[in-house]
Every structure is written in structure tokens, then in C-alpha cells.
Design an enzyme around this catalytic site. Structure first.
Site, PDB file in Angstrom:
ATOM      1  N   GLU A   1      34.062  37.046  44.179  1.00 55.56           N
ATOM      2  CA  GLU A   1      32.829  36.774  44.931  1.00 55.56           C
ATOM      3  C   GLU A   1      31.632  36.545  44.007  1.00 55.56           C
ATOM      4  OE1 GLU A   1      34.074  39.717  44.503  1.00 55.56           O
ATOM      5  OE2 GLU A   1      32.454  41.155  44.166  1.00 55.56           O
TER       6      GLU A   1
ATOM      7  N   HIS B   1      36.398  40.179  40.327  1.00 55.52           N
ATOM      8  CA  HIS B   1      35.439  39.990  41.421  1.00 55.52           C
ATOM      9  C   HIS B   1      35.192  38.495  41.659  1.00 55.52           C
ATOM     10  CE1 HIS B   1      34.027  44.024  42.590  1.00 55.52           C
ATOM     11  NE2 HIS B   1      34.362  44.365  41.364  1.00 55.52           N
TER      12      HIS B   1
ATOM     13  N   CYS C   1      39.195  44.335  43.590  1.00 55.44           N
ATOM     14  CA  CYS C   1      38.907  45.406  42.640  1.00 55.44           C
ATOM     15  C   CYS C   1      39.406  46.755  43.166  1.00 55.44           C
ATOM     16  CB  CYS C   1      37.418  45.425  42.282  1.00 55.44           C
ATOM     17  SG  CYS C   1      37.069  46.372  40.782  1.00 55.44           S
TER      18      CYS C   1
END
Ligand code: MN
Length: 227
Positions: free
Chosen positions: A207, A205, A102
């Protein structure tokens, strides 16, 4: 030995914090996560790592790409920008694997001489939704992966679904980098350095996602950190 992956942190009111999901993703991929503070000089920290993960966060100060602040620019922190840029340059100077997420991908681009759109809604008014209202684990848009890139080799697909939490994005791509993914509106969603062992930036993102492509991305990164 498992590689030690330095993870940058988010400055918050005189403290620094890190979303647990970054730590869990590095652990799940077989790496040893090590939180590294925003600080300069940062070279002595970077040189002790096997890999660098540059996390998401607030906007980049436009002075780092020679622009004045757009009226819709969000919160900026010059100290953090300088730390991230120094960390990226230190890592690349020693061919250290680097994954940038990001804001991290945007800073990677700026660190190497590129620029970013300071505010997608006003500067690119025809785009699809890039700042989703839905939960962080919701796949909101399709990302088209450029063939023959490292990202394509990692996810084994020409398109993946991702989340999206950004109002800035890469504008002018740094001379050393290439685009490895976009959305249907032309917004750049991933960049990479073709001459580095592993230098990948993604605008979404991973994660926060529980899917094959995100797992593959973190595993490929940690695998590259074994030396
Ligand atoms: Mn997006």
C-alpha cells in the site's frame, strides 16, 4: 457492483485508526473500503463483506503459537490478536478473498497453526535488512517469487523489489499454507492458501509502494472479491 472490502484497524490508546494508504489502494483497485473495528465476535461483520484486508501493526502475542515471550518481543495487544484471528477464520470459512499485509500475514499463518520468529535480528542474525530506515515508499530488498504460485501469476515475475518494515516473520508455515516468496536470506516474504480462491499474505507493505507489482496485487485481490 463494486465489492465491499473490510479493512481491519490499528488500536491506538483507546481509539482505532487506519493508515490512509490502505483506503487509497483499495479505492484505486476498484473496491469499496469499509473500516471494521477490532472486536469479538466479529463474524456478523465479516459475513457482510465481499473481501477482507488484514493490515500491518504491532507484534503477535506468542501464546497464540505456544511460545513464551522472547526478550525482544515488541508491544502486543491480545484483544487485537483475537479479533484478527477470528476475522481470518470467519472469512476463510466462507471462501472470502483475503489479503493480509505484514503483521496480517503473520497472523494469517498463526491463525492456521503456524508460528513466527519473534525477533529476526536476534533469532536470525545473518539476515539482510528487514527493518528499513528509509521512507515507506523506498524499495529496499529483492523478493524472490516462487514459480507457479498465485503471487507469481499476479506479478508476472520471479522477483520484485519491495519495502520492508518488520522484525518478525513467518517461522513454521501453517499446514494449509505454502511459501510464495522469500528474500535471499531465506526469510519468508509471502504465503498463500492454494485451496482458497484468494488468500495471500505479504510481509512487505504494497500500500506504500507506487509500482506495477503493488497495483497488480490490489487489483487481483479486488477482482477476486467480485462474485
Ligand atoms: Mn523483508
Amino acid at each position: 457492483m463494486k465489492p465491499i472490502i473490510g479493512i481491519t484497524m490499528q488500536p491506538v490508546k483507546g481509539a482505532q485508526q487506519l493508515n490512509q494508504r490502505y483506503i487509497e489502494s483499495i479505492l484505486a483497485a476498484g473496491g469499496v473500503p469499509l473500516c471494521i473495528p477490532n472486536t469479538t465476535p466479529i463474524g456478523a461483520i465479516i459475513s457482510r463483506l465481499d473481501g477482507l484486508l488484514v493490515i500491518g501493526g504491532d507484534d503477535i502475542h506468542p501464546k497464540f503459537f505456544d511460545e513464551e515471550p522472547h526478550r525482544a518481543l515488541g508491544y502486543v495487544d491480545i484483544t487485537r490478536d483475537e479479533s484478527d484471528i477470528a476475522a481470518i477464520n470467519a472469512a476463510l470459512s466462507q471462501q472470502m478473498p483475503l489479503l493480509a499485509i505484514c503483521r496480517g500475514a503473520q497472523v494469517l499463518n498463526v491463525a492456521l497453526g503456524g508460528s513466527v520468529y519473534q525477533d529476526i535480528p536476534s533469532q536470525l542474525p545473518q539476515t539482510i535488512q528487514h527493518k528499513q530506515a528509509s521512507s515507506r515508499a523506498t524499495h529496499i530488498h529483492t523478493v524472490h517469487v516462487v514459480a507457479q504460485t498465485k503471487l507469481a501469476a499476479i506479478v508476472h515475475s520471479d522477483s520484485i523489489m519491495t519495502n520492508s518494515f518488520h522484525h518478525q516473520s513467518v517461522k513454521d508455515v501453517a499446514p494449509a499454507l505454502i511459501v510464495s516468496a522469500t528474500t535471499s536470506d531465506g526469510v519468508i516474504e509471502a504465503i498463500e492458501h492454494p485451496d482458497e480462491p484468494f488468500c495471500v499474505g505479504v510481509q512487505w507493505h504494497p500500500e506504500e509502494l507506487h509500482d506495477e507489482a503493488s497495483s497488480q496485487l490490489f487489483h487481483a485481490f479486488v477482482e477476486a472479491c467480485h462474485h
